[in-house]
Design an enzyme around this catalytic site. Sequence first.
Site, PDB file in Angstrom:
ATOM      1  N   SER A 115       0.808  -1.219   0.000  1.00 15.94           N
ATOM      2  CA  SER A 115       0.000   0.000   0.000  1.00 15.94           C
ATOM      3  C   SER A 115       0.843   1.272   0.000  1.00 15.94           C
ATOM      4  O   SER A 115       0.364   2.332  -0.387  1.00 15.94           O
ATOM      5  CB  SER A 115      -0.959   0.021   1.192  1.00 15.94           C
ATOM      6  OG  SER A 115      -0.259   0.169   2.408  1.00 15.94           O
ATOM      7  N   LYS A 136       0.970   5.022   6.930  1.00 20.26           N
ATOM      8  CA  LYS A 136       0.255   5.821   5.936  1.00 20.26           C
ATOM      9  C   LYS A 136       0.717   7.276   6.017  1.00 20.26           C
ATOM     10  O   LYS A 136       1.213   7.743   7.049  1.00 20.26           O
ATOM     11  CB  LYS A 136      -1.267   5.765   6.175  1.00 20.26           C
ATOM     12  CG  LYS A 136      -1.903   4.400   5.966  1.00 20.26           C
ATOM     13  CD  LYS A 136      -1.896   3.966   4.515  1.00 20.26           C
ATOM     14  CE  LYS A 136      -2.612   2.636   4.303  1.00 20.26           C
ATOM     15  NZ  LYS A 136      -1.849   1.495   4.866  1.00 20.26           N
TER      16      LYS A 136
END
Length: 209
Positions: free
Chosen positions: A129, A167
Site C-alpha cells: 500500500s 500511511k
Amino acid sequence: MRSNDEVVEYVNNLRKKQGMSINELARETGLAKSSLSRYFNKTRGFPVNKVNVFAKALHVKPEDILGVAPTGLKTIDELGMHPVKIPIIGTIACGSPILADQNIIGYTTELFDGQPEGALFALKCQGDSMEPKIPDNATVIVRVQPTVEDDEIAAVLVDDDEEATLKRIKHIGNQVMLMPENTKYDPIILNKENPGRILGKVIKVSYDL
C-alpha cells in the site's frame, strides 16, 4: 564522504575491477542478488548498515567505501555515525505501551548521522500500500511522537488498538485521512466512529536483503 549514488558506483566499479559477478558478490555478502541489482540500478538506497559486509567481500575497508579521505576521519564513530539498537515491534498488545516487552519480536541495528532524538522502534512492512516509497518487507524506523504534520508518514494504531499501519497523514477538520502511496488502495478515515492513534513519525526506511 560519498553520497549514496557515489557509494553505489564505487562498489559496483570495484566489483567489476575484481572480476566479480553480481552472483558472486551475492554469495560473498550473503545478500539476495535481486537486492544487489536494485542497489546498482539505484532503485533502492545503499544499506549503510551493511557497509562492513561489502567491505569484507571486496577486500577493502569500510572507510574506503564511504569515501573517507586518508588524512580525514578514519572510522564510522569519527564520522558521527552511531549504531543504534532498535526494538522491532510486532502486533501490539491492547492497552500496553508501545515498547512493552510483549510487543517486541526482535531488534535491528541502524546507523545514524549523529544521535537520533527520542525513543525509536521499528516495524516490518507487509503489503504494497505504500509502494514505491516503502516496499513490501522493508523495515521502517519510527520516532515515538503523538502527532505528525500533514504529508508526513506515520505509524498509526488501528483495529481496536492492536494493529499498526503506515500511511501518509492528512488532516481534514476533525478527521484524519490515512493516505496510501499506492493508488490502487483507498484512504482510511479516522474519526469518532473509526478511531486510531498516531504512534510516531517514520524517519528512516531500510530494505530487507
